[in-house]
Scaffold this motif. Structure first.
Motif, PDB file in Angstrom:
ATOM      1  N   ALA A  32       0.849  -1.201   0.000  1.00 37.42           N
ATOM      2  CA  ALA A  32       0.000   0.000   0.000  1.00 37.42           C
ATOM      3  C   ALA A  32       0.883   1.249   0.000  1.00 37.42           C
ATOM      4  N   ALA A  33       1.901   1.241   0.845  1.00 32.84           N
ATOM      5  CA  ALA A  33       2.797   2.402   0.955  1.00 32.84           C
ATOM      6  C   ALA A  33       3.370   2.765  -0.407  1.00 32.84           C
ATOM      7  N   MET A  34       3.857   1.762  -1.094  1.00 30.03           N
ATOM      8  CA  MET A  34       4.567   2.021  -2.352  1.00 30.03           C
ATOM      9  C   MET A  34       3.634   2.159  -3.544  1.00 30.03           C
ATOM     10  N   SER A  35       2.318   2.098  -3.290  1.00 33.35           N
ATOM     11  CA  SER A  35       1.344   2.377  -4.355  1.00 33.35           C
ATOM     12  C   SER A  35       1.054   3.861  -4.446  1.00 33.35           C
ATOM     13  N   GLY A  36       1.588   4.622  -3.525  1.00 29.89           N
ATOM     14  CA  GLY A  36       1.261   6.048  -3.461  1.00 29.89           C
ATOM     15  C   GLY A  36       1.897   6.843  -4.590  1.00 29.89           C
ATOM     16  N   PRO A  37       1.360   8.054  -4.809  1.00 29.82           N
ATOM     17  CA  PRO A  37       1.959   8.923  -5.821  1.00 29.82           C
ATOM     18  C   PRO A  37       3.249   9.543  -5.302  1.00 29.82           C
ATOM     19  N   SER A  38       4.138   9.910  -6.224  1.00 34.08           N
ATOM     20  CA  SER A  38       5.335  10.674  -5.814  1.00 34.08           C
ATOM     21  C   SER A  38       5.750  11.583  -6.967  1.00 34.08           C
ATOM     22  N   ALA A  39       6.329  12.704  -6.616  1.00 31.93           N
ATOM     23  CA  ALA A  39       6.691  13.696  -7.633  1.00 31.93           C
ATOM     24  C   ALA A  39       7.671  13.093  -8.635  1.00 31.93           C
ATOM     25  N   ASN A  41       7.471  10.534 -10.026  1.00 35.51           N
ATOM     26  CA  ASN A  41       7.542   9.096  -9.692  1.00 35.51           C
ATOM     27  C   ASN A  41       8.926   8.681  -9.194  1.00 35.51           C
ATOM     28  N   LYS A  42       9.540   9.541  -8.366  1.00 31.03           N
ATOM     29  CA  LYS A  42      10.885   9.255  -7.858  1.00 31.03           C
ATOM     30  C   LYS A  42      10.872   8.192  -6.758  1.00 31.03           C
ATOM     31  N   LYS A  43       9.728   8.045  -6.087  1.00 27.24           N
ATOM     32  CA  LYS A  43       9.609   7.060  -4.987  1.00 27.24           C
ATOM     33  C   LYS A  43      10.794   7.180  -4.020  1.00 27.24           C
ATOM     34  N   PRO A  44      10.978   8.361  -3.445  1.00 26.62           N
ATOM     35  CA  PRO A  44      12.183   8.589  -2.636  1.00 26.62           C
ATOM     36  C   PRO A  44      12.012   8.134  -1.193  1.00 26.62           C
ATOM     37  N   TRP A  45      11.667   6.869  -1.032  1.00 25.15           N
ATOM     38  CA  TRP A  45      11.345   6.386   0.306  1.00 25.15           C
ATOM     39  C   TRP A  45      12.086   5.111   0.677  1.00 25.15           C
ATOM     40  N   ASP A  46      12.292   4.945   1.978  1.00 20.58           N
ATOM     41  CA  ASP A  46      12.784   3.688   2.556  1.00 20.58           C
ATOM     42  C   ASP A  46      11.929   3.419   3.787  1.00 20.58           C
ATOM     43  N   PHE A  47      11.708   2.148   4.072  1.00 18.11           N
ATOM     44  CA  PHE A  47      10.845   1.772   5.200  1.00 18.11           C
ATOM     45  C   PHE A  47      11.621   0.861   6.146  1.00 18.11           C
ATOM     46  N   TYR A  48      11.753   1.262   7.384  1.00 21.79           N
ATOM     47  CA  TYR A  48      12.358   0.384   8.399  1.00 21.79           C
ATOM     48  C   TYR A  48      11.207  -0.319   9.117  1.00 21.79           C
ATOM     49  N   VAL A  76       9.175   2.860  10.372  1.00 19.52           N
ATOM     50  CA  VAL A  76       9.720   4.215  10.266  1.00 19.52           C
ATOM     51  C   VAL A  76       9.815   4.539   8.778  1.00 19.52           C
ATOM     52  N   VAL A  77       9.081   5.569   8.379  1.00 20.25           N
ATOM     53  CA  VAL A  77       9.082   5.985   6.971  1.00 20.25           C
ATOM     54  C   VAL A  77      10.178   7.040   6.804  1.00 20.25           C
ATOM     55  N   CYS A  78      11.113   6.766   5.907  1.00 18.82           N
ATOM     56  CA  CYS A  78      12.242   7.692   5.692  1.00 18.82           C
ATOM     57  C   CYS A  78      12.239   8.217   4.268  1.00 18.82           C
ATOM     58  N   GLY A  79      12.567   9.491   4.134  1.00 16.07           N
ATOM     59  CA  GLY A  79      12.853  10.031   2.815  1.00 16.07           C
ATOM     60  C   GLY A  79      14.291   9.681   2.462  1.00 16.07           C
ATOM     61  N   ASN A  80      14.492   9.261   1.222  1.00 13.18           N
ATOM     62  CA  ASN A  80      15.841   8.918   0.773  1.00 13.18           C
ATOM     63  C   ASN A  80      16.313  10.011  -0.190  1.00 13.18           C
ATOM     64  N   LEU A  81      17.234  10.844   0.293  1.00 13.35           N
ATOM     65  CA  LEU A  81      17.665  12.014  -0.479  1.00 13.35           C
ATOM     66  C   LEU A  81      18.474  11.642  -1.717  1.00 13.35           C
ATOM     67  N   LEU A  82      18.986  10.423  -1.762  1.00 15.92           N
ATOM     68  CA  LEU A  82      19.711   9.991  -2.971  1.00 15.92           C
ATOM     69  C   LEU A  82      18.731   9.691  -4.105  1.00 15.92           C
ATOM     70  N   GLN A  95       6.223  15.200   0.902  1.00 14.61           N
ATOM     71  CA  GLN A  95       4.869  14.912   0.427  1.00 14.61           C
ATOM     72  C   GLN A  95       4.750  13.473  -0.055  1.00 14.61           C
ATOM     73  N   ASP A  96       5.787  13.006  -0.747  1.00 13.27           N
ATOM     74  CA  ASP A  96       5.778  11.626  -1.246  1.00 13.27           C
ATOM     75  C   ASP A  96       5.678  10.626  -0.081  1.00 13.27           C
ATOM     76  N   CYS A  97       6.479  10.881   0.948  1.00 14.89           N
ATOM     77  CA  CYS A  97       6.493   9.955   2.092  1.00 14.89           C
ATOM     78  C   CYS A  97       5.224  10.103   2.943  1.00 14.89           C
ATOM     79  N   SER A  98       4.629  11.285   2.923  1.00 13.91           N
ATOM     80  CA  SER A  98       3.364  11.465   3.646  1.00 13.91           C
ATOM     81  C   SER A  98       2.248  10.689   2.953  1.00 13.91           C
ATOM     82  N   ALA A  99       2.257  10.712   1.620  1.00 19.25           N
ATOM     83  CA  ALA A  99       1.253   9.944   0.874  1.00 19.25           C
ATOM     84  C   ALA A  99       1.426   8.444   1.164  1.00 19.25           C
TER      85      ALA A  99
END
Ligand SMILES: Cc1cc2nc3c(=O)[nH]c(=O)nc-3n(C[C@H](O)[C@H](O)[C@H](O)COP(=O)(O)O)c2cc1C
Length: 170
Positions: A32-39, A41-48, A76-82, A95-99
């Motif tokens: 569900a988390a990774m079905s979300g929209p992202s600017a 479509n960068k999907k700049p997220w990591d999940f612990y 823990v939802v993290c933004g991945n700056l790389l 916003q991507d990680c909030s979605a």
């Protein structure tokens, strides 16, 4: 459940039984988390994904200042700056990680689980201590801790918070 029902039923749950969250349900939450929209479509997220009792205790102690809830699972939802957009667009990760987070909360509700979003970013001290606690890298920015489990006791009532005063029809 119908989407509308889930939207109204989703409430923050802060008390959980000891029952573990199944691997299948954890998988559903992450999908569900990774079905979300992202600017772009960068999907700049990591999940612990934390299920270890000792680590859960550390997370309660050190991560979210107002998130000390005893649950069998925390994400823990993290933004991945790389992976984020460059330069002044990089902040879209929030916003991507909030979605992604909202998708986790809604799917948790749909599965009969309870969950609560506990804020970490943008409080610098919380970001630092969370990163240290979970062993995240410097390019990973913890946005929140989501405590998840089977609700213990009454779940807050579904509610519709619609407020006409917030609508500006132009
Ligand atoms: C950015 C953000 C940070 C939050 N941080 C916390 C927190 O630290 N502790 C907590 O108990 N709830 C936290 N919440 C949950 C809110 O308190 C909750 O969503 C709000 O009171 C509305 O209640 P509901 O979720 O039941 O609709 C947070 C929610 C958001 C969106």
């Amino acid at each position: 459940m119908e989407l509308k029902e889930v939207l109204l039923k989703r409430r923050s749950v802060r008390k959980f039984t000891d029952e573990k969250v199944s691997k299948e349900d954890i998988n559903e939450l992450l999908h569900a988390a990774m079905s979300g929209p992202s600017a772009v479509n960068k999907k700049p997220w990591d999940f612990y994904v934390i299920t270890d009792e000792k680590m859960l205790e550390e997370v309660r102690k050190h991560c979210a200042p107002f998130g000390k809830f005893k649950s069998p699972l925390a994400i823990v939802v993290c933004g991945n700056l790389l992976k984020a957009l460059p330069l002044n667009l990089s902040s879209y990760w929030v916003q991507d990680c909030s979605a992604a987070t909202e998708n986790i909360l809604l799917r948790a509700c749909d599965l009969g689980l309870g969950a609560v979003w506990c804020g970490v970013y943008p409080v610098k001290a919380s970001v630092k201590s969370t990163r240290k606690t979970i062993g995240a890298k410097a390019h990973q920015v913890p946005l929140n801790v989501i405590f998840i489990g089977h609700p213990d006791g009454d779940i807050p009532e579904p509610r519709d918070q619609y407020d006409e005063k917030c609508i500006h029809r132009i």
